[in-house]
Write a protein that holds these residues in place. Structure first.
Motif, PDB file in Angstrom:
ATOM      1  N   ASN A 163       0.885  -1.188  -0.176  1.00  0.00           N
ATOM      2  CA  ASN A 163      -0.213   0.088  -0.133  1.00  0.00           C
ATOM      3  C   ASN A 163       0.846   1.218   0.048  1.00  0.00           C
TER       4      ASN A 163
ATOM      5  N   ALA B 119      -7.850   6.928  -7.561  1.00  0.00           N
ATOM      6  CA  ALA B 119      -7.087   5.889  -7.327  1.00  0.00           C
ATOM      7  C   ALA B 119      -5.847   5.489  -8.457  1.00  0.00           C
TER       8      ALA B 119
ATOM      9  N   HIS C 131      -4.870   2.449 -10.601  1.00  0.00           N
ATOM     10  CA  HIS C 131      -5.845   1.315 -10.561  1.00  0.00           C
ATOM     11  C   HIS C 131      -6.536   1.051 -11.502  1.00  0.00           C
TER      12      HIS C 131
ATOM     13  N   THR D  43      -8.395   1.604   0.189  1.00  0.00           N
ATOM     14  CA  THR D  43      -7.177   1.825   0.133  1.00  0.00           C
ATOM     15  C   THR D  43      -6.174   0.652   0.879  1.00  0.00           C
TER      16      THR D  43
ATOM     17  N   ASP E 275      -2.058   2.477  -6.388  1.00  0.00           N
ATOM     18  CA  ASP E 275      -2.035   1.013  -6.483  1.00  0.00           C
ATOM     19  C   ASP E 275      -0.790   0.725  -7.084  1.00  0.00           C
TER      20      ASP E 275
ATOM     21  N   GLY F 180       0.664  -2.406  -7.519  1.00  0.00           N
ATOM     22  CA  GLY F 180       0.699  -3.722  -7.537  1.00  0.00           C
ATOM     23  C   GLY F 180       1.311  -4.681  -8.624  1.00  0.00           C
TER      24      GLY F 180
END
Length: 251
Positions: free
Chosen positions: A124, A158, A161, A190, A234, A236
């Motif tokens: 995060n 975001a 994302h 979040t 984000d 990821g």
């Protein structure tokens, strides 16, 4: 300005002293960077994701942190010993079996205790707004009406994302529904929340998702959301790292 009616904060609302940091995932979307290191040890802007989370928890006033470990657990534990600083860090060991998010919470419950706690995903990255995000969340916690309070960001903010949103909030901040298949939802979670341990009960054997507990809280009308006032990213995938660092440099 958001049309959502802000929850009524309690002046000086106390941040829970205990937090749970979810750090046991395999980090498959972050490969090949996670081939030799767990995802929480990947660096963003010169700081590991884990250190970023711990720094925020420490600054907010958290004293004790429970961290679950599974993938490359030895590396995670060694890093935690080096960076714990003033925090008491306790490990919830999932080496034998990865329990997923809900199962990880259930397994760690004896270490968490019986009071509301902060729960943060370790993958995060966020920047506080005018108010520390965790302190903001704690200031809106109301034990009489809540079992879960999730920090959310509007889908339009975001950054990086790729999803379609997660939740719909009512005018009082209550989570009224999840995103329906094929539809959009205006709010994205979040990865930061406050939970009450009473919500973590009657769980199934084996690994399962936190969605089980969220569903119970939503159906009972005891799940709420608070809008994050700062930046959220984000991170990821490997490609998101450079884009996030560029945005941070641009201010």
């Amino acid at each position: 300005m958001s049309r959502l009616k802000a929850l009524r904060p309690e002046p000086g609302g106390r941040v829970p002293e205990t937090a749970m940091v979810m750090a046991a995932g395999l980090g498959t979307r972050m490969r090949p960077l996670t081939a030799t290191q767990p995802k929480p040890l990947i660096e963003i802007a010169g700081t590991t994701l884990m250190d970023h989370v711990l720094d925020h928890l420490r600054a907010a006033g958290v004293k004790r942190v429970v961290v679950n470990v599974h993938y490359l657990a030895d590396a995670m534990e060694a890093h935690l010993q080096r960076v714990a600083g003033s925090l008491e860090v306790v490990v919830s060991d999932e080496r034998a079996r990865l329990m997923e998010t809900g199962g990880g919470l259930a397994q760690a419950l004896p270490l968490i205790g019986d009071q509301p706690f902060v729960c943060v995903n370790s993958d995060n990255y966020w920047v506080d707004g005018p108010v520390d995000a965790i302190k903001l969340l704690a200031s809106h916690w109301d034990d009489t009406i809540m079992d879960a309070l999730l920090l959310m960001v509007p889908l339009a903010r975001a950054h990086h994302h790729g999803g379609k949103g997660d939740f719909h909030l009512g005018p009082d901040g209550r989570i009224v529904s999840r995103r329906r298949p094929g539809r959009m939802a205006p709010m994205v979670w979040t990865g930061i929340q406050i939970l009450h341990p009473r919500l973590i009960a009657d769980w199934p054997d084996g690994p399962f998702s936190t969605n089980l507990f969220w569903t119970r809280a939503i159906e009972a009308g005891r799940a709420y959301g608070q809008v994050h006032q700062g930046l959220w990213f984000d991170v990821g995938t490997p490609g998101a790292i450079g884009r996030t660092e560029a945005m941070l440099l641009d201010g």
